[in-house]
Motif scaffolding. Structure first.
Motif, mmCIF file in Angstrom:
data_model
loop_
_atom_site.group_PDB
_atom_site.id
_atom_site.type_symbol
_atom_site.label_atom_id
_atom_site.label_comp_id
_atom_site.label_asym_id
_atom_site.label_seq_id
_atom_site.Cartn_x
_atom_site.Cartn_y
_atom_site.Cartn_z
ATOM 1 N N GLU A 1 0.835 -1.205 0.000
ATOM 2 C CA GLU A 1 0.000 0.000 0.000
ATOM 3 C C GLU A 1 0.868 1.254 0.000
ATOM 4 O O GLU A 1 0.593 2.205 -0.741
ATOM 5 N N TYR A 2 1.921 1.235 0.803
ATOM 6 C CA TYR A 2 2.831 2.385 0.857
ATOM 7 C C TYR A 2 3.517 2.595 -0.486
ATOM 8 O O TYR A 2 3.618 3.719 -0.971
ATOM 9 N N ALA A 3 3.970 1.506 -1.106
ATOM 10 C CA ALA A 3 4.628 1.601 -2.413
ATOM 11 C C ALA A 3 3.656 2.145 -3.463
ATOM 12 O O ALA A 3 4.043 2.960 -4.304
ATOM 13 N N ALA A 4 2.396 1.723 -3.394
ATOM 14 C CA ALA A 4 1.399 2.226 -4.344
ATOM 15 C C ALA A 4 1.156 3.713 -4.127
ATOM 16 O O ALA A 4 1.020 4.475 -5.097
ATOM 17 N N GLN A 5 1.102 4.142 -2.879
ATOM 18 C CA GLN A 5 0.928 5.568 -2.579
ATOM 19 C C GLN A 5 2.105 6.378 -3.106
ATOM 20 O O GLN A 5 1.931 7.454 -3.676
ATOM 21 N N GLU A 6 3.315 5.876 -2.910
ATOM 22 C CA GLU A 6 4.508 6.575 -3.383
ATOM 23 C C GLU A 6 4.520 6.662 -4.904
ATOM 24 O O GLU A 6 4.939 7.665 -5.463
#
Length: 146
Positions: free
Chosen positions: A109-114
């Motif tokens: 999820e964090y990677a997708a947000q970034e």
């Protein structure tokens, strides 16, 4: 007079990587030993959930007094740390797997947000000079390329 020793960049990087590998193996070895000793103490009844929680509180108090952390974590965070340690000590494979899956999900999820965040790319000065020459403008004028 002794001549200085010279290393190529590849040799230096190889030495550093070998050292990092040995440190990783040593760390894994220490974790395994800790888990084994903690399981022995737990099975003998010499280690309790409350003692672990109190020890975690004490560790964070010491870190705060030394100035290594800015503030004490909340009680809920301390309990999460204690629960995580006890999952390993008790060998609760289901709980460990669930925690790992949740962690991986959060990382994705964090990677997708970034990935969705806008990016700023900076062109090297030689590319900007080349664009100046191609456009016929004076070099060094500054550009915003989108």
């Amino acid at each position: 007079m002794q001549m200085p020793v010279q290393f190529s960049l590849d040799e230096l990087l190889s030495m550093l990587m070998a050292r990092m590998d040995s440190l990783a193996v040593a760390e894994e070895n220490m974790k395994t030993k800790f888990n084994i000793f903690a399981r022995v103490l737990y099975k003998k009844g010499l280690l309790t959930d409350e003692e672990i929680l109190e020890s975690i509180r004490e560790e964070h108090r010491v870190l705060k007094e030394l100035g290594l952390i800015a503030e004490m974590p909340g009680e809920d965070m301390l309990k999460v740390v204690a629960d995580n340690m006890f999952q390993w000590i008790k060998g609760d494979v289901k709980a460990i797997k669930k925690g790992m899956e949740e962690y991986e999900k959060k990382l994705r999820e964090y990677a997708a947000q970034e990935a969705r965040k806008p990016k700023i790319d900076v062109a090297p000065s030689n590319v900007l000079s080349q664009l100046d020459r191609l456009s016929g403008k004076k070099p060094g004028g500054g550009k915003l390329i989108i």
